[in-house]
Design an enzyme around this catalytic site. Structure first.
Site, PDB file in Angstrom:
ATOM      1  N   SER A 174      54.554  40.559  99.766  1.00  9.97           N
ATOM      2  CA  SER A 174      55.332  39.503  99.536  1.00  9.97           C
ATOM      3  C   SER A 174      56.685  39.656  98.891  1.00  9.97           C
ATOM      4  CB  SER A 174      54.740  40.028  97.896  1.00  9.97           C
ATOM      5  OG  SER A 174      55.375  39.404  96.544  1.00  9.97           O
ATOM      6  N   ASP A 175      57.514  38.885  98.979  1.00 14.02           N
ATOM      7  CA  ASP A 175      58.776  38.958  98.807  1.00 14.02           C
ATOM      8  C   ASP A 175      59.119  39.794  97.593  1.00 14.02           C
ATOM      9  OD1 ASP A 175      61.776  38.816  98.980  1.00 14.02           O
ATOM     10  OD2 ASP A 175      61.635  37.255  98.050  1.00 14.02           O
ATOM     11  N   LYS A 176      60.611  40.480  96.881  1.00 13.09           N
ATOM     12  CA  LYS A 176      60.587  40.868  95.722  1.00 13.09           C
ATOM     13  C   LYS A 176      61.155  39.647  95.165  1.00 13.09           C
ATOM     14  CE  LYS A 176      63.653  44.324  95.259  1.00 13.09           C
ATOM     15  NZ  LYS A 176      64.787  43.926  94.186  1.00 13.09           N
ATOM     16  N   THR A 184      60.839  37.237  92.677  1.00 16.27           N
ATOM     17  CA  THR A 184      58.344  36.865  93.722  1.00 16.27           C
ATOM     18  C   THR A 184      57.581  37.938  92.816  1.00 16.27           C
ATOM     19  OG1 THR A 184      58.915  35.731  95.271  1.00 16.27           O
ATOM     20  CG2 THR A 184      56.811  36.732  95.052  1.00 16.27           C
ATOM     21  N   ILE A 241      57.732  43.156 101.066  1.00 15.04           N
ATOM     22  CA  ILE A 241      59.324  43.223 102.080  1.00 15.04           C
ATOM     23  C   ILE A 241      59.860  41.743 101.053  1.00 15.04           C
ATOM     24  CG2 ILE A 241      58.788  41.465 103.751  1.00 15.04           C
ATOM     25  CD1 ILE A 241      56.957  43.349 104.367  1.00 15.04           C
TER      26      ILE A 241
END
Length: 828
Positions: free
Chosen positions: A324-326, A329, A495
């Site tokens: 998962s993007d931070k 998100t 990620i």
């Protein structure tokens, strides 16, 4: 331009860069030189070799099941069975059209990326600035960028005060980055403040943006559902070929012995092979798969998840790692003030007020907005008039404002900026140390720090009021979603392009693992994302996440995890996420994502946050269970038909089904089964994926017992025809009636078999079949019984024969259910 040349232009002193590019920053390139370089380097555009759509369409007619369907159609045409031919061709075209439609939707990612490029650029040519098409830019061009523009190529700045550039979509950084002379700006990023002039160091596919596009073009692969269908097709081909060879050899041998072999005999054998092929091919399997997935996609759309690649639903069911993007998100992408450390102020609101006075609301700066929003009584701002405002620049690293109180005429100078810069305004070493210690402590916790000071004597002496802390808060539902994922057997890795300390602090707040690495330090600079070193592969598997990542890092992480046998989901919202989103088994674009991210993704969320993912996973596991139960049912039924035809031919020299019976039976079996998309099913508590050995073993064993069931009925019926009166329970008048009985047995037994395969327990236990599935089967059975009673398509049989056949099938349904439960227990 080689990689080394590009790297040198990124790292060298700006004066050396200008010399290497052979350009005068005051005059720019000449038109002739620009044209020559355009010929050498090509247009400033994303170019990629696209496979022609007609070729993609033709490829949908390849593969084991497609070849078998085509072979059956050809043989049908050769011997003049045109009803069989047209039915088979329609199913083949329908499957190909669905695959073609999905392929076209999946190929839109590159087109969306191209939309992110600047359409025009202001360039210095022949000593004067002019506006040209951005695709005509070349390395060495001098380009001017200003507020609101898209950076047209990769640049190194040669002049200007500063520019604030939003490159979050490219790098994942949560805040605009302030650039000064010598810094680099990426193609596709957006200018938020300031105006500067830069020299083009890379264009087209050589830009940071272009590399992302290349990865998008390369990303992707066959879905596990496609691979499963290929394996099923191969399995059925092997069985069909073996049985066909046995049957043909037996028939030819008998005819040769009897001296009856000739052209008519050869045609009869060919017709028999046709029957076997039609029986052995689950022609509707791809269609059932597609419709089941399509109806699942429709259901997901009602739950705020749009599916752009149908196979992703099946993939989502088996996902065991979620990358998962931070920014945007897991977090809100909205800076928020945390605790305030007081230095000389008595109250945190006093620090915030001065920070808010050193802000301009109309600039809509994220930091200014966060400070102003944290001020409880914003009416105090109206008491002050701003006489002068000096915006932030990368040299001074601070914002300064001169204000006058409308009521008291008091003058005030307010400053906010980098804590180390603000600390130097104090002559007290203790104050300076406290500010720096506070900043270090906040940095370790992943917070950004902002120093605030005021002066009432025209800036001669400054009072350090305090240090503000800022963070990007997690979304309200992120922690619950992550906890739910863990319970469902899914590991979550963060990620992000943001700082490592910030990533770790966010991970702590969300209850994620904090073993997060700085990607720029652990990934080699000359990384080949398709071939990651062995030690890095191990690190990727063990890490809880990575910070400071670039698009090639995200892509490499996803692909490495896939090579290790994981089914990977990836969430993101920016251009920088697009390659990884497309490569992932289930790329998920969150709400508010860029066009490039949405086009590359297989699943698009239309509501904020990640909570919809949990719903999508649950729905996917239901859909997977439906497809699995159908697959077991169809393979077992196909084996039943194949062995029945061949064994009957060898042992009894009798054809138990006509070709039209097989075609009608296939339609009656498969058309109502498409309602399996609505079936109620058990939801697995852990990731599920295609276990071909288990599926083929289960279906084969059930198929063998189904063959015994059919052969026993056939033998009893055959004996009653050949020896009238020898069997009192089950009397059949002639072989034509026996064919009808076998037709009805396979239609009814097939659907009863589905009730067995959809459960791992007793068929009458919960979850019960969905009403639409149940009634579709009931209506089909009523139609089949009527066809047999009234003689539609098949020779007529009595109502008593129909009842006897149903009693026989129901008894075998309990036997098959017991066998199914034993298989399940042994395979656990």
């Amino acid at each position: 331009m080689s990689k080394q040349e590009k790297t040198d232009l990124e790292k060298d002193d700006i004066q050396d860069v200008v010399k290497k590019l052979k350009v005068d920053p005051q005059k720019g390139l000449t038109s002739q030189e620009a044209q020559a370089r355009l010929q050498k380097y090509g247009p400033n555009a994303i170019t990629a070799k696209q496979e022609p759509m007609w070729l993609k369409f033709l490829k949908d007619f390849t593969g084991p099941i497609a070849y078998m369907i085509e072979a059956a159609a050809i043989i049908s045409a050769i011997i003049g069975h045109w009803d069989d031919f047209f039915i088979i061709i329609v199913l083949l075209l329908f499957n190909a059209c669905i695959e073609f439609w999905q392929s076209r939707k999946a190929s839109n990612a590159l087109a969306a990326l191209k939309k992110g490029l600047a359409p025009t650029a202001t360039v210095l040519r022949d000593g004067k600035f002019e506006t040209i098409d951005a695709s005509k830019l070349v390395p060495g061009d001098i380009v001017k960028i200003r507020l609101g523009q898209i950076v047209p190529a990769d640049l190194r700045f040669v002049s200007g005060d500063y520019a604030s550039i939003d490159q979050a979509a490219l790098t994942g950084e949560s805040l605009p980055v302030t650039k000064k002379v010598g810094d680099e700006a990426y193609s596709g990023s957006i200018v938020k403040k300031g105006e500067m002039t830069g020299v083009v160091i890379a264009t087209g596919s050589n830009t940071f943006f272009g590399k992302t596009a290349k990865l998008v073009a390369l990303a992707g692969g066959k879905s596990h559902a496609q691979e499963a269908m290929f394996k099923i097709g191969n399995f059925l081909i092997i069985v069909a070929v073996v049985l066909a060879v046995i049957m043909v050899a037996f028939r030819v041998y008998n005819d040769l012995v009897a001296h009856t072999f000739g052209i008519n005999t050869a045609l009869n054998i060919l017709q028999f092979v046709l029957v076997l092929l039609v029986a052995s091919i689950p022609v509707a399997m791809p269609t059932v798969f597609s419709i089941t997935l399509a109806l699942g996609a429709l259901n997901l759309s009602k739950k705020k998840a749009i599916v752009s690649r149908l196979a992703s639903i099946e993939e989502m069911a088996g996902v065991d790692i979620l990358c998962s993007d931070k920014t945007g998100t897991l977090t809100k992408n909205q800076l928020t003030l945390g605790d305030t450390t007081l230095i000389n102020a008595k109250d945190a609101q006093d620090v915030i007020k001065i920070g808010a006075l050193a802000s301009r609301k109309e600039d809509n700066d994220p930091i200014d907005n966060a400070v102003i929003k944290a001020l409880k009584d914003q009416s105090v701002l109206a008491d002050w008039t701003m006489e002068k405002f000096i915006p932030f620049d990368p040299v001074s690293k601070r914002i300064e404002a001169h204000l006058i109180n409308k009521n008291t005429k008091e003058e005030l100078w307010a400053i906010k900026g980098a804590p180390q810069v603000v600390a130097k305004l104090s002559s007290d070493p203790d104050v300076q140390k406290k500010v720096l210690d506070t900043t270090d402590a906040l940095a370790k916790r992943g917070y950004r720090a902002l120093g605030v000071a005021e002066s009432k004597d025209q800036g001669k002496t400054w009072t350090i009021l305090g240090v503000l802390s800022m963070f990007d808060p997690p979304r309200d539902d992120s922690k619950k979603t992550i906890d739910d994922c863990k319970r469902e057997g899914i590991s979550v890795k963060m990620i992000t392009g943001d700082d490592t300390a910030i990533a770790i602090e966010t991970a702590k707040k969300l209850g994620m693992g904090t073993n997060i690495y700085n990607a720029t330090k652990v990934f080699p600079k000359n990384l080949d994302p398709d071939h990651v070193p062995a030690d890095l592969e191990k690190l990727i598997a063990q890490a809880d996440g990575f910070a400071r990542v670039f698009p090639e890092h995200k892509y490499a992480i996803v692909k490495t995890l896939q090579k290790q046998g994981h089914i990977v989901a990836m969430t993101g919202d920016g251009v920088n996420d697009a390659p990884a989103l497309k490569q992932a088994d289930c790329g998920t674009a969150v709400a508010g994502a860029t066009d490039a991210a949405r086009s590359a993704a297989a699943l698009i969320l239309t509501s904020p946050g990640l909570s919809v993912i949990q719903t999508a996973i649950t729905e996917a596991r239901k859909i997977f269970a439906r497809i699995t139960s159908y697959t077991i049912y169809r393979v077992a039924l196909t084996m039943n038909i194949m062995f029945l035809v061949v064994l009957s031919s060898i042992l009894l020299n009798f054809q138990p089904l006509t070709a039209i019976m097989i075609v009608v039976m296939s339609l009656l079996d498969d058309l109502p089964i498409m309602t399996i998309a609505y079936d109620n099913t058990y939801v697995s508590k852990k990731p599920i994926r295609w276990q071909m050995k288990k599926i083929l073993t289960t279906s084969s064993i059930l198929g063998v017992f189904a063959v015994i069931q059919s052969m026993l009925l056939l033998f009893i019926g055959y004996m009653s025809v050949k020896n009238p009166g020898s069997i009192s329970i089950f009397q059949v008048g002639n072989l034509s009636q026996l064919q009808t009985i076998m037709f009805l047995q396979l239609v009814a037994g097939g659907h009863l078999l589905l009730f067995v395969t959809r459960q791992t327990r007793w068929f009458f236990e919960r979850p019960f079949p969905a009403p639409i599935l149940f009634w579709a089967i009931v209506i089909t059975q009523v139609f089949a019984a009527c066809a047999c009673y009234f003689g539609w398509f098949v020779p007529r049989i009595s109502l008593w024969m129909i009842c006897e056949m149903w009693i026989y099938n129901i008894a075998w349904m309990f036997i098959l259910n017991i066998i199914r439960m034993i298989i399940e227990k042994v395979q656990k």
